[in-house]
Design a protein around this motif. Structure first.
Motif, PDB file in Angstrom:
ATOM      1  N   ASP A   8      43.930  82.885 -34.643  1.00  0.00           N
ATOM      2  CA  ASP A   8      42.560  83.371 -34.479  1.00  0.00           C
ATOM      3  C   ASP A   8      41.845  82.496 -33.458  1.00  0.00           C
ATOM      4  OD1 ASP A   8      40.440  85.096 -34.916  1.00  0.00           O
ATOM      5  OD2 ASP A   8      39.598  83.890 -36.533  1.00  0.00           O
ATOM      6  N   HIS A  10      37.857  81.757 -31.800  1.00  0.00           N
ATOM      7  CA  HIS A  10      36.407  81.995 -31.792  1.00  0.00           C
ATOM      8  C   HIS A  10      35.747  81.110 -30.742  1.00  0.00           C
ATOM      9  CE1 HIS A  10      35.488  84.662 -35.269  1.00  0.00           C
ATOM     10  NE2 HIS A  10      36.686  84.271 -35.659  1.00  0.00           N
ATOM     11  N   HIS A  42      40.388  82.352 -41.323  1.00  0.00           N
ATOM     12  CA  HIS A  42      40.809  83.697 -40.905  1.00  0.00           C
ATOM     13  C   HIS A  42      42.302  83.731 -40.592  1.00  0.00           C
ATOM     14  CE1 HIS A  42      36.492  84.908 -39.464  1.00  0.00           C
ATOM     15  NE2 HIS A  42      36.571  84.693 -40.768  1.00  0.00           N
TER      16      HIS A  42
HETATM   17 MG    MG Z   1      38.185  85.416 -36.849  1.00  0.00          MG
END
Ligand code: MG
Length: 158
Positions: A8, A10, A42
């Motif tokens: 993931d 971000h 996540h």
């Molecule tokens: Mg995420």
């Protein structure tokens, strides 16, 4: 046994909290996203979905659903743990990694492991959290964002 993995990413921006592994980390920037944008949680949650061949996190927790706006990602992880249990599996172990330039993760890693162990109802010895820097290279190295990875092994209940 079933294996799962996920990555993931971000963006790091001003005016947001930095939350990783369920720990709020004091820093001048935070992660941008619909939920609390906890990239590490996540990745771990999606690795569990991956092991179960249940698709990606966005399928179950869509970012256009107000239900998940600003949500604590530990709740998302617990929901994935529930799906795992329903299908007759438990966590064998999880190995996770966060790539972030600043701030230092070391003071927070034990608390992240404890949060994950709590959410997944397992001993903390089954949870690994590691961190490394981008050495000034790429989006991680420039401090523009973070990248998190997770690999999990699920074991069938007896
Ligand atoms: Mg995420």
């Amino acid at each position: 046994m079933r294996i799962g993995q996920s990555t993931d990413i971000h963006r790091l921006v001003e005016g947001r909290k930095l939350i990783l592994g369920g720990v709020e980390i004091p820093y001048e920037k935070g992660l941008l996203g619909h939920s609390d944008a906890d990239a590490l949680t996540h990745a771990l949650a999606e690795a569990i979905l991956g092991a179960l061949a249940l698709g990606d996190l966005g399928h179950w927790f869509p970012d256009n659903d107000p239900k998940w706006e600003g949500v604590n990602s530990q709740i998302i992880l617990k929901e994935c743990a529930r799906m795992m249990k329903e299908r007759g599996y438990h966590l064998g172990n999880a190995d996770t990694l966060i790539l972030i330039e600043k701030p230092k993760m070391a003071p927070h890693i034990q608390k992240m492991r404890e949060n994950f162990a709590l959410a997944l109802d397992c001993d903390v010895s089954r949870i690994s959290v590691k961190a490394t820097r981008g050495e000034g290279m790429g989006f991680v190295g420039r401090g523009e964002g973070v990248l998190a990875q997770a690999v999990v092994l699920l074991e069938e209940d007896h």
